[in-house]
Design a protein around this motif. Structure first.
Motif, short mmCIF file in Angstrom:
data_model
loop_
_atom_site.label_atom_id
_atom_site.label_comp_id
_atom_site.label_asym_id
_atom_site.label_seq_id
_atom_site.Cartn_x
_atom_site.Cartn_y
_atom_site.Cartn_z
N MET A 89 15.06 19.37 -3.88
CA MET A 89 15.22 18.26 -2.95
C MET A 89 16.32 18.60 -1.96
O MET A 89 17.35 19.19 -2.32
N VAL A 136 -5.32 3.22 -6.93
CA VAL A 136 -6.47 3.29 -6.03
C VAL A 136 -5.96 3.58 -4.61
O VAL A 136 -4.78 3.37 -4.33
N SER A 164 11.06 22.75 5.96
CA SER A 164 9.74 22.96 5.37
C SER A 164 9.34 24.42 5.50
O SER A 164 8.85 25.03 4.55
N VAL A 183 -6.52 2.45 -0.59
CA VAL A 183 -7.13 1.40 0.23
C VAL A 183 -8.01 2.11 1.26
O VAL A 183 -7.54 2.99 1.99
N GLY A 226 2.46 11.50 -3.23
CA GLY A 226 2.84 12.43 -2.17
C GLY A 226 3.67 13.58 -2.74
O GLY A 226 3.49 14.74 -2.38
N PHE A 235 5.86 16.20 11.45
CA PHE A 235 5.00 15.02 11.39
C PHE A 235 5.22 14.18 12.64
O PHE A 235 6.29 14.20 13.23
N PHE A 294 14.41 9.10 5.27
CA PHE A 294 14.96 9.57 3.99
C PHE A 294 14.72 8.52 2.92
O PHE A 294 14.62 7.32 3.22
N ILE A 334 0.87 -1.19 0.00
CA ILE A 334 0.00 0.00 0.00
C ILE A 334 0.90 1.23 0.00
O ILE A 334 1.66 1.47 0.93
#
Ligand code: FAD
Length: 420
Positions: free
Chosen positions: A49, A108, A184, A110, A38, A321, A376, A9
């Motif tokens: 990057m 798709v 970020s 899940v 993502g 996160f 990473f 997944i």
């Protein structure tokens, strides 16, 4: 109902690298997810990057599919260290890797996953379902965004998370506050400033830390003292990058401590000139209160020892996160409970398997078991072959090759074989 041996997944760098390894091993599998989604939907256009060229590859068991090979094919200048690799080039590379090596992929999501009689039943966003003997969760950071409590519950029109961008056109002429002092926050600040926004960064840290520009021509002695690691300079970073299985040998408490204390917020060297003297950055700042008034968001902020009030059109939490697998609503309660999560994180075996037999976790959610390298792309170099080997072993055990019987050696059988 469709069946497969292994469902993966997520179709980011980890999921695609594992699929390439399972394909080569001959294990039937199915990748469920949109390739590089993502990176396409949650990283801003124009972003560079952070990782260097030599640590931003997806991994296949055969040669010829590294970032360097893709750059050579497309005539893109490749540098192992100090490369300005755009998000766009990286996405194109990931899609190329998938087209070359990963056939068994369904675009798709899940939406539900539960265990029935030792098998995993997965319901998919297109209304179909699939049954798998094994499942690998390669979900990246999606669903794990962390927003400070003071900003929670405010309308989305006024508060969002840094992972939600995407298009930046809307910032033109807007007052934007970005909360955070890491890559970020600083990266978004530079891009939004360049897109015509009026940007203010509120960093909790007392100073903004900038990484040094890597030197390509260092002497042998200098490299020996402080090697260029794939995920950062110095021996500590080198060991973390190259020996994730040594990291796993530490106790859970020690591992957690290392993951939480390794690499605090900092900005990449190439970002410095685009932020310093270009964007208003307030260090030592903390938002104490936030409310909506007259279609603006009003913030009470303590900066060092002073209190002040700021107004903006929008606030972006670039506050990182926090892995918590229980936040993935598609996992059944029974699966979440059986994984024995500690603070949202599963304890993994050396094969990346959870306490649920046949359920594996790779990517950033495996960092507490295998170290910061799993946050990473470079960590896929270890995770993909390690998981593929284990799945192959189990697959062979579950599907033993038919024994050669004396009958197979009869002259008729030999003749039959020769006919084919
Ligand atoms: C802004 C930003 C910049 C970064 N820059 C770098 C960098 O320069 N270098 C570096 O090494 N790392 C970087 N990282 C970290 C990076 O996210 C990871 O290293 C890498 O993406 C992990 O790969 P992955 O395959 O685990 O996750 P992802 O690339 O996030 O892929 C996981 C995929 O799973 C999909 N998915 C989730 N749930 C489901 C579901 N229910 N059904 C189907 N699919 C699902 C997601 O949509 C996603 O496409 C960055 C992270 C951020 C947020």
């Amino acid at each position: 109902m469709a069946t497969t041996d292994t469902a993966i997944i997520g179709a980011g760098p980890y999921g695609l690298s594992l699929a390439a390894h399972l394909d080569a091993a001959g294990v039937p599998h199915q990748v469920l997810g949109t390739p590089m989604e993502g990176w396409r939907n949650f990283a801003p256009p124009g972003m560079l990057m952070r990782s260097d060229g030599w640590s931003t590859s997806l991994y296949a068991p055969q040669r010829g599919y590294a970032l360097q090979d893709y750059c050579a094919l497309r005539g893109i200048r490749y540098q192992p260290i100090g490369m300005h690799l755009t998000r766009e080039t990286f996405i194109d590379y990931g899609l190329w890797f998938q087209q070359q090596l990963v056939d068994d992929l369904r675009q798709v999501d899940v939406v539900d996953m539960r265990r029935v009689d030792g098998m995993f039943h997965l319901a998919l966003s297109d209304g179909t379902s699939i049954v798998a003997r094994r499942v690998v969760l390669a979900l990246g950071l999606k669903g794990f965004e962390k927003t400070p409590p003071v900003l929670q519950g405010l309308p989305r029109e006024f508060v969002s998370h840094s992972c939600e961008y995407g298009d930046l056109e809307w910032v033109r002429g807007k007052d934007i506050v970005i909360v955070g002092g890491g890559q970020s926050a600083l990266g978004l600040a530079a891009l939004m400033n360049e897109n015509g926004g009026r940007i203010r960064v509120l960093a909790r840290e007392p100073v903004v830390t900038w990484n040094n520009k890597p030197q390509n021509n260092r002497s042998f002695i200098s490299r020996l003292i402080r090697p260029d690691g794939r995920i950062g300079p110095g021996w500590r970073a080198h060991i973390i990058a190259e020996w994730p299985f040594v990291f796993r040998a530490f106790g859970a408490q020690r591992r957690k401590q290392v993951v939480n204390s390794t690499w605090g917020p900092s900005g990449a060297w190439w970002l410095r000139d685009r932020v310093v003297n270009q964007v208003d950055v307030s260090v030592g700042s903390q938002i104490r209160h936030a409310a909506i008034d007259n279609n603006r968001i009003v913030l009470q902020v303590s900066m060092k020892d002073q209190q002040s009030q700021l107004e903006a059109d929008h606030v972006i939490a670039a506050t990182g996160f926090k892995t918590d697998l229980s936040r993935h609503a598609f996992l059944s309660r029974e699966i979440v409970q059986s994984m024995s999560l500690q603070d949202g994180v599963p304890e993994l075996t050396r094969h990346f398997e959870t306490s649920v037999r046949g359920l594996y976790v790779i990517g950033p959610a495996s960092a507490y078991s295998f170290g910061p390298v799993m946050r990473f792309i470079y960590g896929a170099k270890y995770a993909a072959p390690q998981v593929a080997r284990h799945i192959l072993k189990r697959y062979r055990h579950d599907n033993p090759a038919p024994r050669t019987t004396p009958a197979a050696a009869t002259p008729e059988a030999v003749a039959n074989q020769a006919d084919h």
